[in-house]
Design a protein around this motif. Sequence first.
Motif, PDB file in Angstrom:
ATOM      1  N   CYS A 137     -28.905  11.694  -2.168  1.00  0.00           N
ATOM      2  CA  CYS A 137     -28.346  10.120  -2.410  1.00  0.00           C
ATOM      3  C   CYS A 137     -26.802  10.416  -3.028  1.00  0.00           C
ATOM      4  O   CYS A 137     -26.532  10.826  -3.842  1.00  0.00           O
ATOM      5  CB  CYS A 137     -29.058   9.172  -3.576  1.00  0.00           C
ATOM      6  N   LYS A 138     -25.882   9.803  -2.296  1.00  0.00           N
ATOM      7  CA  LYS A 138     -24.436  10.071  -2.193  1.00  0.00           C
ATOM      8  C   LYS A 138     -24.031   9.320  -3.388  1.00  0.00           C
ATOM      9  O   LYS A 138     -23.110   9.867  -4.071  1.00  0.00           O
ATOM     10  CB  LYS A 138     -23.615   9.805  -1.000  1.00  0.00           C
ATOM     11  N   THR A 139     -24.728   8.058  -3.656  1.00  0.00           N
ATOM     12  CA  THR A 139     -24.254   7.560  -4.780  1.00  0.00           C
ATOM     13  C   THR A 139     -24.463   8.276  -6.134  1.00  0.00           C
ATOM     14  O   THR A 139     -23.586   8.242  -7.140  1.00  0.00           O
ATOM     15  CB  THR A 139     -25.092   6.212  -4.780  1.00  0.00           C
ATOM     16  N   ARG A 140     -25.655   8.916  -6.303  1.00  0.00           N
ATOM     17  CA  ARG A 140     -25.842   9.802  -7.486  1.00  0.00           C
ATOM     18  C   ARG A 140     -25.211  11.071  -7.343  1.00  0.00           C
ATOM     19  O   ARG A 140     -24.586  11.620  -8.522  1.00  0.00           O
ATOM     20  CB  ARG A 140     -27.247   9.903  -7.247  1.00  0.00           C
ATOM     21  N   LEU A 141     -24.883  11.673  -6.136  1.00  0.00           N
ATOM     22  CA  LEU A 141     -24.292  12.969  -6.146  1.00  0.00           C
ATOM     23  C   LEU A 141     -23.151  12.731  -5.180  1.00  0.00           C
ATOM     24  O   LEU A 141     -23.214  13.025  -3.839  1.00  0.00           O
ATOM     25  CB  LEU A 141     -25.340  13.968  -5.503  1.00  0.00           C
ATOM     26  N   PRO A 142     -21.800  12.402  -5.547  1.00  0.00           N
ATOM     27  CA  PRO A 142     -20.801  11.988  -4.609  1.00  0.00           C
ATOM     28  C   PRO A 142     -20.403  13.340  -3.912  1.00  0.00           C
ATOM     29  O   PRO A 142     -19.449  13.159  -3.112  1.00  0.00           O
ATOM     30  CB  PRO A 142     -19.639  11.347  -5.682  1.00  0.00           C
ATOM     31  N   MET A 143     -20.761  14.558  -4.454  1.00  0.00           N
ATOM     32  CA  MET A 143     -20.068  15.510  -3.622  1.00  0.00           C
ATOM     33  C   MET A 143     -20.897  15.881  -2.296  1.00  0.00           C
ATOM     34  O   MET A 143     -20.388  16.734  -1.267  1.00  0.00           O
ATOM     35  CB  MET A 143     -20.572  16.840  -4.521  1.00  0.00           C
ATOM     36  N   LEU A 144     -22.086  15.063  -2.105  1.00  0.00           N
ATOM     37  CA  LEU A 144     -22.406  14.990  -0.788  1.00  0.00           C
ATOM     38  C   LEU A 144     -21.794  14.016   0.245  1.00  0.00           C
ATOM     39  O   LEU A 144     -20.954  13.367  -0.099  1.00  0.00           O
ATOM     40  CB  LEU A 144     -23.997  14.214  -0.798  1.00  0.00           C
ATOM     41  N   ASP A 145     -22.000  14.602   1.612  1.00  0.00           N
ATOM     42  CA  ASP A 145     -21.368  13.807   2.634  1.00  0.00           C
ATOM     43  C   ASP A 145     -22.045  12.592   3.149  1.00  0.00           C
ATOM     44  O   ASP A 145     -21.634  11.712   3.772  1.00  0.00           O
ATOM     45  CB  ASP A 145     -21.068  14.981   3.614  1.00  0.00           C
ATOM     46  N   LEU A 195     -13.858  22.588  -4.041  1.00  0.00           N
ATOM     47  CA  LEU A 195     -13.471  22.268  -2.672  1.00  0.00           C
ATOM     48  C   LEU A 195     -13.835  20.762  -2.399  1.00  0.00           C
ATOM     49  O   LEU A 195     -13.758  20.215  -1.331  1.00  0.00           O
ATOM     50  CB  LEU A 195     -13.895  22.973  -1.748  1.00  0.00           C
ATOM     51  N   VAL A 196     -14.660  20.011  -3.218  1.00  0.00           N
ATOM     52  CA  VAL A 196     -15.261  18.773  -3.066  1.00  0.00           C
ATOM     53  C   VAL A 196     -14.257  17.764  -2.576  1.00  0.00           C
ATOM     54  O   VAL A 196     -14.181  16.901  -1.591  1.00  0.00           O
ATOM     55  CB  VAL A 196     -15.999  18.171  -4.301  1.00  0.00           C
ATOM     56  N   GLN A 197     -13.150  17.799  -3.223  1.00  0.00           N
ATOM     57  CA  GLN A 197     -12.009  16.833  -2.694  1.00  0.00           C
ATOM     58  C   GLN A 197     -11.005  17.319  -1.745  1.00  0.00           C
ATOM     59  O   GLN A 197     -10.228  16.589  -1.102  1.00  0.00           O
ATOM     60  CB  GLN A 197     -11.013  16.429  -3.841  1.00  0.00           C
ATOM     61  N   ALA A 198     -11.215  18.473  -1.102  1.00  0.00           N
ATOM     62  CA  ALA A 198     -10.485  19.187  -0.253  1.00  0.00           C
ATOM     63  C   ALA A 198     -10.456  18.523   1.124  1.00  0.00           C
ATOM     64  O   ALA A 198     -11.811  18.868   1.689  1.00  0.00           O
ATOM     65  CB  ALA A 198     -10.718  20.793  -0.254  1.00  0.00           C
ATOM     66  N   PRO A 199      -9.624  17.964   1.594  1.00  0.00           N
ATOM     67  CA  PRO A 199      -9.691  17.376   3.133  1.00  0.00           C
ATOM     68  C   PRO A 199     -10.199  18.277   4.053  1.00  0.00           C
ATOM     69  O   PRO A 199     -10.891  18.181   5.189  1.00  0.00           O
ATOM     70  CB  PRO A 199      -8.238  16.808   3.577  1.00  0.00           C
ATOM     71  N   GLU A 200      -9.759  19.700   4.114  1.00  0.00           N
ATOM     72  CA  GLU A 200     -10.217  20.715   5.115  1.00  0.00           C
ATOM     73  C   GLU A 200     -11.477  21.467   5.027  1.00  0.00           C
ATOM     74  O   GLU A 200     -11.665  22.239   5.622  1.00  0.00           O
ATOM     75  CB  GLU A 200      -9.060  21.856   5.092  1.00  0.00           C
ATOM     76  N   ARG A 201     -12.137  20.910   3.812  1.00  0.00           N
ATOM     77  CA  ARG A 201     -13.645  21.713   3.747  1.00  0.00           C
ATOM     78  C   ARG A 201     -14.593  21.305   4.874  1.00  0.00           C
ATOM     79  O   ARG A 201     -14.374  20.260   5.458  1.00  0.00           O
ATOM     80  CB  ARG A 201     -14.155  21.229   2.039  1.00  0.00           C
ATOM     81  N   ASP A 202     -15.373  22.151   4.728  1.00  0.00           N
ATOM     82  CA  ASP A 202     -16.346  21.842   5.907  1.00  0.00           C
ATOM     83  C   ASP A 202     -17.443  20.846   5.307  1.00  0.00           C
ATOM     84  O   ASP A 202     -17.613  20.684   4.014  1.00  0.00           O
ATOM     85  CB  ASP A 202     -17.231  23.158   6.223  1.00  0.00           C
ATOM     86  N   ARG A 203     -18.242  20.007   6.295  1.00  0.00           N
ATOM     87  CA  ARG A 203     -18.728  19.061   5.699  1.00  0.00           C
ATOM     88  C   ARG A 203     -20.431  19.461   6.294  1.00  0.00           C
ATOM     89  O   ARG A 203     -20.678  19.971   7.253  1.00  0.00           O
ATOM     90  CB  ARG A 203     -18.416  17.591   6.627  1.00  0.00           C
TER      91      ARG A 203
END
Length: 287
Positions: free
Chosen positions: A109-117, A58-66
């Motif tokens: 770090c979002k740069t290292r782990l892009p699935m983070l918000d 769901l990482v790219q899903a717009p409707e997922r929770d943050r």
Amino acid sequence: MADKKEVLRLLELAHQARRDLCKLCGMYSGNIHMGGDMSMIDVLTCLFHRTMQVGPDLVQAPERDRFILSKGHGAACMYIIMAQKGFFDYQEICDTYGQVGSKFGQHPCKTRLPMLDASTGSLGHGLPLSVGLAASSRQKGRRNRVFCMMGDGETCEGSVWEAAMSGHALKLGNLVAIVDRNKQLMTSFSEDSIRMDPYADKWCAFGWNVIEIEDGNNMAQIVEAFDRLPNSDTEIPTVVIANTVKGKNVSFMERQIKWHAGSLNEADLATALKDIDEAFEKQKEGL
């Protein structure tokens, strides 16, 4: 409402996460923020494995929770629970944690782990960021929620209360703040150095819906609390105050200031794992 089987499933996941966290601490040559990780691990388990609509698919899903871990020093705990969820491999965390170039730093770090918000670590920034994300979702007509985990010491920051005021003014019922209320700071107990009580009343005064968990390390109470969240299309933001114990389930860590952060030698690791297993058996008996 969750039945006993579901509570047991989450309890088993939290138990394994505690064991994995201690093993990581035993392998790592530096200090890990074990106290606060142990206090929030039960809440994070419920969030990632039941409450939030998140997952590697769901990482790219717009409707997922943050989700924003505002208390970024609790990253090790979050990594382990996300590994349980399938975002990455636990062994990779153990092999690379805290090393130069690793995806798994002491703060996320979002740069290292892009699935983070968000990249976090500088305290007091998570709730303001969450207000922005929640406002954006509301503007785009999305029904997802934005969750923000904070430490109680962090809520001494003025930026937190500015964000709380804005979240209410913007009618962000899709915003959920969670406070790990373990009543300990890095070098003192919170009520000894800066009085926070009556804590829930402060959030009420800022116009928030307050859900307080009497025992924030009791999985049945945690599940019941998060199952009571209002619908995301309401107009009042919610704060969940989880009264927890720093270093929970490890005898020599519980409520010990020195265990804000630390490392485990072989003997300490054996004791910690034994304590965790014994606590788990008692928790199962209490269901």
